[in-house]
Scaffold this motif. Structure first.
Motif, PDB file in Angstrom:
ATOM      1  N   PHE A 198      24.808  41.034   2.566  1.00 15.46           N
ATOM      2  CA  PHE A 198      24.312  40.655   3.884  1.00 15.46           C
ATOM      3  C   PHE A 198      25.325  40.957   4.986  1.00 15.46           C
ATOM      4  CE2 PHE A 198      21.544  38.184   1.149  1.00 15.46           C
ATOM      5  CZ  PHE A 198      20.323  38.319   1.775  1.00 15.46           C
ATOM      6  N   GLY A 199      26.591  40.899   4.662  1.00 20.30           N
ATOM      7  CA  GLY A 199      27.606  41.227   5.655  1.00 20.30           C
ATOM      8  C   GLY A 199      27.527  42.686   6.064  1.00 20.30           C
ATOM      9  N   TYR A 200      27.451  43.577   5.074  1.00 16.49           N
ATOM     10  CA  TYR A 200      27.358  45.000   5.388  1.00 16.49           C
ATOM     11  C   TYR A 200      26.000  45.328   6.014  1.00 16.49           C
ATOM     12  CZ  TYR A 200      27.850  50.035   4.894  1.00 16.49           C
ATOM     13  OH  TYR A 200      27.937  51.382   5.148  1.00 16.49           O
ATOM     14  N   GLY A 201      24.961  44.623   5.578  1.00 17.99           N
ATOM     15  CA  GLY A 201      23.654  44.802   6.220  1.00 17.99           C
ATOM     16  C   GLY A 201      23.691  44.419   7.690  1.00 17.99           C
ATOM     17  N   SER A 202      24.430  43.370   8.042  1.00 19.35           N
ATOM     18  CA  SER A 202      24.586  42.978   9.437  1.00 19.35           C
ATOM     19  C   SER A 202      25.325  44.044  10.231  1.00 19.35           C
ATOM     20  CB  SER A 202      25.323  41.644   9.531  1.00 19.35           C
ATOM     21  OG  SER A 202      24.615  40.622   8.863  1.00 19.35           O
ATOM     22  N   THR A 203      26.308  44.672   9.608  1.00 19.82           N
ATOM     23  CA  THR A 203      27.030  45.762  10.276  1.00 19.82           C
ATOM     24  C   THR A 203      26.096  46.933  10.556  1.00 19.82           C
ATOM     25  OG1 THR A 203      29.049  45.107   9.110  1.00 19.82           O
ATOM     26  CG2 THR A 203      29.035  47.273  10.131  1.00 19.82           C
ATOM     27  N   LEU A 204      25.242  47.268   9.597  1.00 11.38           N
ATOM     28  CA  LEU A 204      24.261  48.338   9.816  1.00 11.38           C
ATOM     29  C   LEU A 204      23.267  47.954  10.907  1.00 11.38           C
ATOM     30  CD1 LEU A 204      23.574  49.310   6.092  1.00 11.38           C
ATOM     31  CD2 LEU A 204      24.818  50.668   7.784  1.00 11.38           C
ATOM     32  N   TYR A 241      15.592  51.197   6.599  1.00  9.12           N
ATOM     33  CA  TYR A 241      15.354  50.998   5.167  1.00  9.12           C
ATOM     34  C   TYR A 241      16.676  50.872   4.411  1.00  9.12           C
ATOM     35  CZ  TYR A 241      13.180  51.354   0.609  1.00  9.12           C
ATOM     36  OH  TYR A 241      12.764  51.087  -0.668  1.00  9.12           O
ATOM     37  N   TYR A 242      17.680  51.620   4.817  1.00 12.13           N
ATOM     38  CA  TYR A 242      18.992  51.499   4.182  1.00 12.13           C
ATOM     39  C   TYR A 242      19.591  50.121   4.442  1.00 12.13           C
ATOM     40  CZ  TYR A 242      23.674  52.957   2.694  1.00 12.13           C
ATOM     41  OH  TYR A 242      24.879  53.066   2.057  1.00 12.13           O
ATOM     42  N   LEU A 243      19.380  49.614   5.652  1.00 16.53           N
ATOM     43  CA  LEU A 243      19.812  48.252   5.985  1.00 16.53           C
ATOM     44  C   LEU A 243      19.126  47.241   5.066  1.00 16.53           C
ATOM     45  CD1 LEU A 243      19.803  46.908   9.643  1.00 16.53           C
ATOM     46  CD2 LEU A 243      18.944  45.521   7.790  1.00 16.53           C
ATOM     47  N   TYR A 244      17.833  47.411   4.877  1.00 13.79           N
ATOM     48  CA  TYR A 244      17.080  46.518   4.001  1.00 13.79           C
ATOM     49  C   TYR A 244      17.616  46.576   2.565  1.00 13.79           C
ATOM     50  CZ  TYR A 244      13.320  45.383   0.733  1.00 13.79           C
ATOM     51  OH  TYR A 244      12.605  44.899  -0.326  1.00 13.79           O
ATOM     52  N   GLN A 245      17.899  47.776   2.087  1.00 18.60           N
ATOM     53  CA  GLN A 245      18.418  47.904   0.723  1.00 18.60           C
ATOM     54  C   GLN A 245      19.749  47.182   0.561  1.00 18.60           C
ATOM     55  OE1 GLN A 245      18.424  52.246   0.271  1.00 18.60           O
ATOM     56  NE2 GLN A 245      16.811  52.047  -1.262  1.00 18.60           N
ATOM     57  N   GLN A 246      20.649  47.384   1.498  1.00 16.80           N
ATOM     58  CA  GLN A 246      21.969  46.767   1.397  1.00 16.80           C
ATOM     59  C   GLN A 246      21.882  45.243   1.468  1.00 16.80           C
ATOM     60  OE1 GLN A 246      24.908  48.401   0.770  1.00 16.80           O
ATOM     61  NE2 GLN A 246      23.639  50.220   0.529  1.00 16.80           N
ATOM     62  N   ALA A 247      21.039  44.727   2.336  1.00 12.18           N
ATOM     63  CA  ALA A 247      20.992  43.285   2.541  1.00 12.18           C
ATOM     64  C   ALA A 247      20.148  42.570   1.500  1.00 12.18           C
ATOM     65  CB  ALA A 247      20.473  42.978   3.948  1.00 12.18           C
ATOM     66  N   PHE A 248      18.956  43.094   1.201  1.00 17.53           N
ATOM     67  CA  PHE A 248      18.000  42.333   0.405  1.00 17.53           C
ATOM     68  C   PHE A 248      17.840  42.837  -1.025  1.00 17.53           C
ATOM     69  CE2 PHE A 248      16.776  41.756   4.841  1.00 17.53           C
ATOM     70  CZ  PHE A 248      16.757  40.381   4.916  1.00 17.53           C
ATOM     71  N   GLU A 249      18.289  44.040  -1.327  1.00 14.72           N
ATOM     72  CA  GLU A 249      18.267  44.510  -2.708  1.00 14.72           C
ATOM     73  C   GLU A 249      19.633  44.380  -3.369  1.00 14.72           C
ATOM     74  OE1 GLU A 249      16.642  48.412  -3.082  1.00 14.72           O
ATOM     75  OE2 GLU A 249      14.650  47.848  -2.347  1.00 14.72           O
ATOM     76  N   PHE A 250      20.689  44.744  -2.635  1.00  8.93           N
ATOM     77  CA  PHE A 250      22.044  44.661  -3.179  1.00  8.93           C
ATOM     78  C   PHE A 250      22.756  43.383  -2.755  1.00  8.93           C
ATOM     79  CE2 PHE A 250      21.727  49.495  -2.533  1.00  8.93           C
ATOM     80  CZ  PHE A 250      20.996  49.627  -3.704  1.00  8.93           C
TER      81      PHE A 250
END
Length: 316
Positions: free
Chosen positions: A283-289, A271-280
């Motif tokens: 996408f780069g940091y979401g990919s790292t997560l 869910y934290y990955l989803y927040q970073q990528a699709f809410e904030f």
């Protein structure tokens, strides 16, 4: 006369003609092509939905992609450094660990308990098997929405507690009860699948062994611990692995019930990955997560696979 006649026939049957050899090679090639055609959909699916996304995630890990601004910038290892300095990540990992342990312990224990009970012969066995397995085939979102209504402050569960004079908490708005709620919802959703797997394993345990142990004076618990559990240990390994992987990938229950709250108490890694990528839109940091999640799942699976030699029966 007989000798000169049978010798050429024997040599003819022993040495196939060129036409027969060519026919055999053609059949062999046809079998090989048929085999490749059968496995092609699976291989293509793994390539498209596993390896290519993993490659893209590894590529995006070194970039910062803002969809709204339309920028795609190479940032090197900045996202990895951000991962180690993220103040929210310890809380997220802790919530992920608590959720995973709670789901695995609750699911495996309850599934094994139900399987042992339903492995005995009584009139309503088929009915109870159907009841406990039915949540598995229900839509995750529908199942979670129903539980969301039940767990509200004025929902069905608190209504039942009021009948016996107990004032229930606001289950989804308080940290400890919120985590407990999402664990219970996840356990009840998938316990039927592991129950069926354990049932199949229990029915494969030789009855002669348990009867011989009972004749020798062993109690039910001793028979279960010393005979039944080792015999079903390969199935136990399978269920533990798939339950851990499923718990680490949970998303819908968190999104619908608590949205990660209150605070970060139920914000698991997915869910934290989803927040970073699709809410904030990071996408780069979401990919790292996502890569971090992949590494965690890979390490846990490898560790369990290596430890199987110590406790899984029939393994060398």
């Amino acid at each position: 006369m007989t000798t000169t006649t049978t010798r050429p026939l024997a040599e003819a049957t022993r040495l196939p003609s060129g036409r027969a050899a060519g026919r055999r090679r053609a059949h062999r090639r046809a079998d090989i092509i048929t085999g490749y055609l059968f496995v092609a959909p699976q291989v293509l699916g793994i390539l498209i939905f596993v390896f290519i996304p993993l490659g893209l995630i590894a590529y995006y890990n070194f970039h910062e992609w803002n969809v709204l601004a339309g920028t795609f910038t190479f940032v090197g290892t900045d996202n990895i450094e951000k991962l180690f300095h993220d103040p929210n990540l310890p809380s997220v990992l802790w919530a992920t660990a608590v959720f995973c342990v709670g789901v695995v312990v609750g699911n495996i224990s309850l599934a094994l308990f139900l399987a042992v009970l339903l492995n005995r012969r009584f009139g309503a066995t088929t009915f109870f098997r159907t009841v406990f397995f039915s949540p598995v085939v229900v839509s995750v979102v529908a199942w979670t929405i129903v539980w969301g209504f039940l767990l509200q402050d004025d929902g069905g569960i608190n209504g039942l507690l009021q009948l016996v004079g107990i004032e229930g908490p606001n289950w989804l708005r308080e940290g400890p009860t919120a985590m407990l709620s999402v664990i219970v919802v996840q356990v009840f959703k998938n316990v039927g699948l592991n129950m069926v797997l354990f049932l199949a394993a229990l029915q494969g345990v030789p009855r002669e062994l348990t009867e011989a142990a009972a004749i020798d004076g062993a109690g039910s618990w001793r028979i279960f611990r010393s005979i039944t559990l080792p015999m079903i240990s390969p199935t136990l390994l399978l269920t533990v692995i798939i339950t851990i992987v499923g718990a680490l990938q949970v998303f819908a229950q968190i999104a619908v019930l608590t949205a990660g709250g209150p605070g970060l108490s139920t914000t698991v890694l997915v869910y934290y990955l989803y927040q970073q990528a699709f809410e904030f839109h990071r996408f780069g940091y979401g990919s790292t997560l996502a890569l971090l999640l992949f590494v965690i799942v890979l390490v846990l699976t490898i560790v369990q696979w290596q430890l199987r030699k110590r406790w899984v029966h029939y393994e060398n």
